[in-house]
Design a protein around this motif. Sequence first.
Motif, PDB file in Angstrom:
ATOM      1  N   THR A  26       0.806  -1.219   0.000  1.00  0.00           N
ATOM      2  CA  THR A  26       0.000   0.000   0.000  1.00  0.00           C
ATOM      3  C   THR A  26       0.840   1.271   0.000  1.00  0.00           C
ATOM      4  OG1 THR A  26      -1.763  -1.184   1.160  1.00  0.00           O
ATOM      5  CG2 THR A  26      -1.892   1.212   1.148  1.00  0.00           C
ATOM      6  N   ALA A  29       2.032   1.870  -3.464  1.00  0.00           N
ATOM      7  CA  ALA A  29       0.942   2.360  -4.310  1.00  0.00           C
ATOM      8  C   ALA A  29       0.689   3.840  -4.061  1.00  0.00           C
ATOM      9  CB  ALA A  29      -0.327   1.550  -4.044  1.00  0.00           C
ATOM     10  N   ALA A  30       0.781   4.253  -2.800  1.00  0.00           N
ATOM     11  CA  ALA A  30       0.593   5.669  -2.479  1.00  0.00           C
ATOM     12  C   ALA A  30       1.706   6.521  -3.085  1.00  0.00           C
ATOM     13  CB  ALA A  30       0.544   5.864  -0.968  1.00  0.00           C
ATOM     14  N   THR A  32       3.316   5.743  -5.778  1.00  0.00           N
ATOM     15  CA  THR A  32       3.020   5.749  -7.207  1.00  0.00           C
ATOM     16  C   THR A  32       1.967   6.794  -7.542  1.00  0.00           C
ATOM     17  OG1 THR A  32       3.594   3.413  -7.422  1.00  0.00           O
ATOM     18  CG2 THR A  32       2.182   4.346  -9.137  1.00  0.00           C
ATOM     19  N   SER A  33       0.962   6.932  -6.684  1.00  0.00           N
ATOM     20  CA  SER A  33      -0.062   7.959  -6.925  1.00  0.00           C
ATOM     21  C   SER A  33       0.559   9.353  -6.912  1.00  0.00           C
ATOM     22  CB  SER A  33      -1.179   7.860  -5.873  1.00  0.00           C
ATOM     23  OG  SER A  33      -0.768   8.384  -4.620  1.00  0.00           O
ATOM     24  N   THR A  36       2.253   9.892 -10.179  1.00  0.00           N
ATOM     25  CA  THR A  36       1.237  10.064 -11.219  1.00  0.00           C
ATOM     26  C   THR A  36       0.730  11.493 -11.267  1.00  0.00           C
ATOM     27  OG1 THR A  36       0.514   7.759 -10.988  1.00  0.00           O
ATOM     28  CG2 THR A  36      -1.009   9.277 -12.067  1.00  0.00           C
ATOM     29  N   VAL A  37       0.340  12.018 -10.127  1.00  0.00           N
ATOM     30  CA  VAL A  37      -0.274  13.349 -10.135  1.00  0.00           C
ATOM     31  C   VAL A  37       0.752  14.441 -10.401  1.00  0.00           C
ATOM     32  CG1 VAL A  37      -0.087  13.745  -7.633  1.00  0.00           C
ATOM     33  CG2 VAL A  37      -1.918  14.840  -8.932  1.00  0.00           C
ATOM     34  N   GLY A 157       3.637   5.048 -12.538  1.00  0.00           N
ATOM     35  CA  GLY A 157       2.934   6.299 -12.274  1.00  0.00           C
ATOM     36  C   GLY A 157       3.136   7.303 -13.386  1.00  0.00           C
ATOM     37  N   ILE A 188      -6.606  16.367  -6.925  1.00  0.00           N
ATOM     38  CA  ILE A 188      -6.005  15.032  -6.934  1.00  0.00           C
ATOM     39  C   ILE A 188      -4.681  15.027  -6.173  1.00  0.00           C
ATOM     40  CG2 ILE A 188      -5.124  13.187  -8.408  1.00  0.00           C
ATOM     41  CD1 ILE A 188      -7.062  14.195 -10.576  1.00  0.00           C
ATOM     42  N   CYS A 189      -3.926  16.094  -6.300  1.00  0.00           N
ATOM     43  CA  CYS A 189      -2.643  16.188  -5.600  1.00  0.00           C
ATOM     44  C   CYS A 189      -2.863  16.199  -4.086  1.00  0.00           C
ATOM     45  CB  CYS A 189      -1.928  17.469  -6.042  1.00  0.00           C
ATOM     46  SG  CYS A 189      -0.139  17.371  -6.008  1.00  0.00           S
ATOM     47  N   ALA A 192      -3.652  12.681  -2.987  1.00  0.00           N
ATOM     48  CA  ALA A 192      -2.469  11.824  -2.942  1.00  0.00           C
ATOM     49  C   ALA A 192      -1.644  12.102  -1.690  1.00  0.00           C
ATOM     50  CB  ALA A 192      -1.616  12.040  -4.194  1.00  0.00           C
ATOM     51  N   TRP A 195      -3.389  10.354   1.235  1.00  0.00           N
ATOM     52  CA  TRP A 195      -3.194   8.902   1.193  1.00  0.00           C
ATOM     53  C   TRP A 195      -1.791   8.527   1.652  1.00  0.00           C
ATOM     54  CZ3 TRP A 195      -3.006   5.436  -3.813  1.00  0.00           C
ATOM     55  CH2 TRP A 195      -3.077   4.093  -3.432  1.00  0.00           C
TER      56      TRP A 195
END
Length: 409
Positions: A26, A29-30, A32-33, A36-37, A157, A188-189, A192, A195
């Motif tokens: 997890t 993944a966070a 990676t988010s 991405t953003v 990402g 979205i930022c 993230a 998270w």
Amino acid sequence: MSNEIAVSPPTSSPTGGDVTPAATWTPVAALTSGTTVLVTSEFLPAGVLPKMAADVGVSDGVAGLAIAVTAIAGAVTAPTIALVLPRADRRTVLVALLAAGAVANITVSAAPNFAVLLLGRLLLGIALAGFWSFAFGAGVTVAPCRSSVVSTALAFGVSLATVLGVPLAALVGNDVGWRAAFAGATVICAGAATWLACTLPPVPAHPSAGLPMLREAVGNRRLMAGIGCVVLVAFGNFAAYPYIRLAIERVTSSHTTWLLVAWGLGGMAGNVIAGALAARLRPLAAGGPALLGLSLVVTAMADAPVQLVIGIVLWGFAFNMVPVATQLWVTRVEPERAESAMSLQVTAFQVAITAGAAIGGVLLDAHGARSPLLVGAAVALAAGLGFGLLRLPAADSSVTARRAGGATP
């Protein structure tokens, strides 16, 4: 979500060292988010360039500086952030950098003129480069001995940003307005950042982080030769990428958004393939840039939609192999000082983005959309040749696992 990581008894690594396996992906993944953003935010101008340029009263070539100034700030930030914050907990820094990215995007969204827009983009460059410098080490800390998987996840990402971010920005920019695209990136930022704060455990800084680590990394000649090759391949891509929409519209204007999606889908495939080929790092590092050069030539010379699709998909595939390959390359060459090696890799990318976007804009305004692609192709091919000539030391997964992150397993 809990930020606790269950720990099982230490097991032996393939090289004989003890490691502690992570029970959750997890936090990765966070992270990676976050990539991405932030990468979506960095390249939002590529999807809305004509309308943004017209709204703030500059040419398309000048508007490309909205990407270049982000890279300038990143080039300065990447090697210095660990010097400014040598002992700061990496989780705190990473969350703060995502929050800074949110502030940067809302500044751009509300910018009354090009000068204010550039200020927001400078702040984004600080956030992006700092995040990239620390994210790999934090990921390897929570997932020890899985550096190739962490690298692939973070680079995924980037691919996700290109397959969703730029095309979505183009859609939103066309239907609602380019400012709405940056406002959406702000939300979205912030999500993230929340998270990451909830899932990533504390990540103490490496004991030698800061100037001593950076000085020793810079003294590694093989590493610096590889960093030079990173500059070349990133320049090759970013001389052309800020103007990808214009390159597409030279051939067809009715399928622009879908071709941007195709670039991103090709990138996702390239990202996965690069992770699968991580064990063959030397040919991977050389092959990605060479394939990028070929794809840029195909795209530049395309005079029909079918040829354009082939060039665009191959372009996305080839370039998105590069972040995975270069992250693994620099940490293979400098496993004891991986944080500094990563910061130098990020600096190389940002310097190349700055030079590439600026020179590509000049070429675009002077000679049209083909010229940046052909110049980028030549430089990318030179990068592939350079990586092919550089030898790699043998992999040592136990050292990478212990040293890449801030904490020792």
